[in-house]
Design a protein around this motif. Structure first.
Motif, short mmCIF file in Angstrom:
data_model
loop_
_atom_site.label_atom_id
_atom_site.label_comp_id
_atom_site.label_asym_id
_atom_site.label_seq_id
_atom_site.Cartn_x
_atom_site.Cartn_y
_atom_site.Cartn_z
N TYR A 122 60.36 31.37 13.80
CA TYR A 122 60.39 31.27 16.04
C TYR A 122 60.30 30.27 16.50
O TYR A 122 60.85 29.68 15.22
CB TYR A 122 58.34 31.77 15.97
CG TYR A 122 58.11 33.10 15.14
CD1 TYR A 122 57.93 33.79 16.35
CD2 TYR A 122 57.57 33.19 14.31
CE1 TYR A 122 57.39 35.58 16.19
CE2 TYR A 122 56.81 34.26 13.68
CZ TYR A 122 57.41 35.78 14.89
OH TYR A 122 56.63 37.13 14.76
N ASP A 123 60.68 29.39 17.28
CA ASP A 123 61.32 28.44 18.05
C ASP A 123 60.14 27.64 17.88
O ASP A 123 59.13 27.94 19.22
CB ASP A 123 61.46 28.84 19.58
CG ASP A 123 62.60 28.27 19.92
OD1 ASP A 123 63.20 27.09 19.22
OD2 ASP A 123 62.88 28.62 21.13
N THR A 124 60.03 27.28 16.61
CA THR A 124 58.85 25.79 16.63
C THR A 124 60.07 24.20 17.22
O THR A 124 61.30 24.62 17.20
CB THR A 124 58.88 25.85 15.24
OG1 THR A 124 60.17 25.63 14.55
CG2 THR A 124 58.06 27.03 15.17
N THR A 125 59.50 23.43 17.30
CA THR A 125 59.64 22.10 17.65
C THR A 125 59.39 20.64 16.70
O THR A 125 58.05 21.18 16.21
CB THR A 125 60.19 21.31 19.15
OG1 THR A 125 58.45 21.66 19.33
CG2 THR A 125 60.26 22.45 19.84
N LEU A 126 59.23 19.78 16.72
CA LEU A 126 59.17 18.53 15.83
C LEU A 126 58.64 17.65 17.09
O LEU A 126 60.06 17.09 17.20
CB LEU A 126 59.22 18.24 14.09
CG LEU A 126 58.83 18.68 13.48
CD1 LEU A 126 59.97 18.71 12.26
CD2 LEU A 126 58.09 18.68 12.51
N LEU A 127 57.79 16.61 16.02
CA LEU A 127 58.10 15.26 16.99
C LEU A 127 56.74 14.27 15.57
O LEU A 127 56.28 14.61 15.32
CB LEU A 127 56.80 14.90 18.65
CG LEU A 127 57.22 13.86 19.15
CD1 LEU A 127 57.29 13.94 20.48
CD2 LEU A 127 55.70 13.32 18.87
N ILE A 128 57.70 13.51 15.68
CA ILE A 128 56.73 12.25 14.91
C ILE A 128 56.93 10.47 16.14
O ILE A 128 57.92 10.66 15.51
CB ILE A 128 57.36 12.31 13.59
CG1 ILE A 128 58.05 13.89 13.04
CG2 ILE A 128 56.59 11.40 12.60
CD1 ILE A 128 58.65 13.89 11.79
N VAL A 129 55.77 9.92 15.89
CA VAL A 129 55.99 9.18 15.87
C VAL A 129 55.11 8.49 15.02
O VAL A 129 53.64 8.35 14.00
CB VAL A 129 54.47 8.73 17.25
CG1 VAL A 129 54.34 7.31 17.81
CG2 VAL A 129 55.36 10.32 18.43
N GLY A 130 55.90 6.79 14.35
CA GLY A 130 55.49 5.98 13.48
C GLY A 130 56.43 6.15 12.70
O GLY A 130 57.41 5.82 13.62
N PRO A 131 55.77 4.41 12.26
CA PRO A 131 54.70 3.49 11.84
C PRO A 131 54.30 2.36 12.99
O PRO A 131 52.28 3.23 12.60
CB PRO A 131 54.52 3.16 10.00
CG PRO A 131 56.45 2.45 10.13
CD PRO A 131 57.25 3.63 11.07
N ASP A 132 54.38 2.80 13.81
CA ASP A 132 54.48 2.27 15.20
C ASP A 132 54.21 3.29 15.76
O ASP A 132 54.81 4.65 16.22
CB ASP A 132 54.83 0.86 15.06
CG ASP A 132 56.60 1.38 15.21
OD1 ASP A 132 57.14 2.14 15.94
OD2 ASP A 132 56.86 0.12 15.04
N ASP A 133 53.68 3.22 16.82
CA ASP A 133 53.80 3.79 18.14
C ASP A 133 55.36 3.60 19.40
O ASP A 133 55.64 4.70 20.24
CB ASP A 133 52.90 2.87 19.68
CG ASP A 133 51.70 3.72 19.03
OD1 ASP A 133 51.80 4.62 18.32
OD2 ASP A 133 50.47 3.63 19.84
N LYS A 134 56.22 2.98 18.99
CA LYS A 134 57.57 2.90 19.41
C LYS A 134 58.68 4.02 18.37
O LYS A 134 59.89 3.93 19.34
CB LYS A 134 58.05 1.03 19.57
CG LYS A 134 56.96 0.42 20.03
CD LYS A 134 57.68 -0.95 20.20
CE LYS A 134 56.86 -2.08 20.87
NZ LYS A 134 57.03 -3.16 20.21
N THR A 135 58.13 4.16 17.42
CA THR A 135 59.33 4.73 16.76
C THR A 135 58.93 6.46 16.92
O THR A 135 57.86 6.66 16.10
CB THR A 135 59.63 4.37 14.87
OG1 THR A 135 60.16 2.46 15.10
CG2 THR A 135 60.61 4.66 14.83
N VAL A 136 59.81 6.94 17.31
CA VAL A 136 59.83 8.56 17.54
C VAL A 136 60.42 8.87 17.20
O VAL A 136 62.42 8.61 17.06
CB VAL A 136 59.72 8.32 19.07
CG1 VAL A 136 59.21 10.02 19.42
CG2 VAL A 136 58.84 7.76 19.62
#
Length: 162
Positions: free
Chosen positions: A103-117
């Protein structure tokens, strides 16, 4: 229909009590739907697999429009992260993949600070998302597994491998 003052006062008191209960339990950034995952590098290859499901209507582009590598952040999930990843030490590389059966999935990861995406979408010919990146610092990461269409519920397995 007329209400007497005591009924109005009682109603207001109940509403105030409900408001206190709701607002006295704030949501913290460490909450997630499917819990924490801890990884620590060692001499053997590290691999973990966890499960969950997509289904939100919150646009992940509201978290970030683009990641640190200028990739678009797309898809829909819930505002609360699906998983919290705790890296106990630095990882030179990490591969995080979704397997939802295509299925068509996506990923978003933030950390270890709120600036690194970091964001991921299709992997090769597969519609399942992945992120294969380097320079993962020790700390907490918020992970959202999204779907390309809002409110689409799909079960998935999330694998994390060094």
């Amino acid at each position: 229909m007329k209400l007497c003052r005591s009924q109005i006062a009682l109603s207001l008191l109940c509403l105030a009590g409900l408001f206190t209960v709701v607002t006295s339990n704030p949501v913290t950034a460490n909450n997630s739907f499917f819990g924490k995952i801890s990884l620590s590098p060692n001499s053997e290859a590290v691999k973990k697999i966890v499960t969950g499901y997509t289904g939100g209507s919150y646009s992940l582009s509201a978290v970030s429009k683009r990641d640190r590598n200028k990739n678009l952040c797309i898809g829909f999930a819930d505002p609360t992260p699906d998983h919290i990843l705790v890296l106990e030490k630095d990882f030179s590389k990490l591969n995080i993949k979704v397997n939802s059966g295509g299925y068509d999935t996506t990923l978003l990861i933030v950390g270890p600070d709120d600036k690194t995406v970091r964001c991921g979408d299709d992997t090769g010919r597969s519609k399942d998302a992945s992120i294969n990146d380097s320079n993962w610092k020790a700390g907490e990461y918020k992970i959202w597994v999204g779907s390309f269409k809002a409110s689409t519920r799909q079960n998935y397995k999330l694998s994390l491998q060094e």
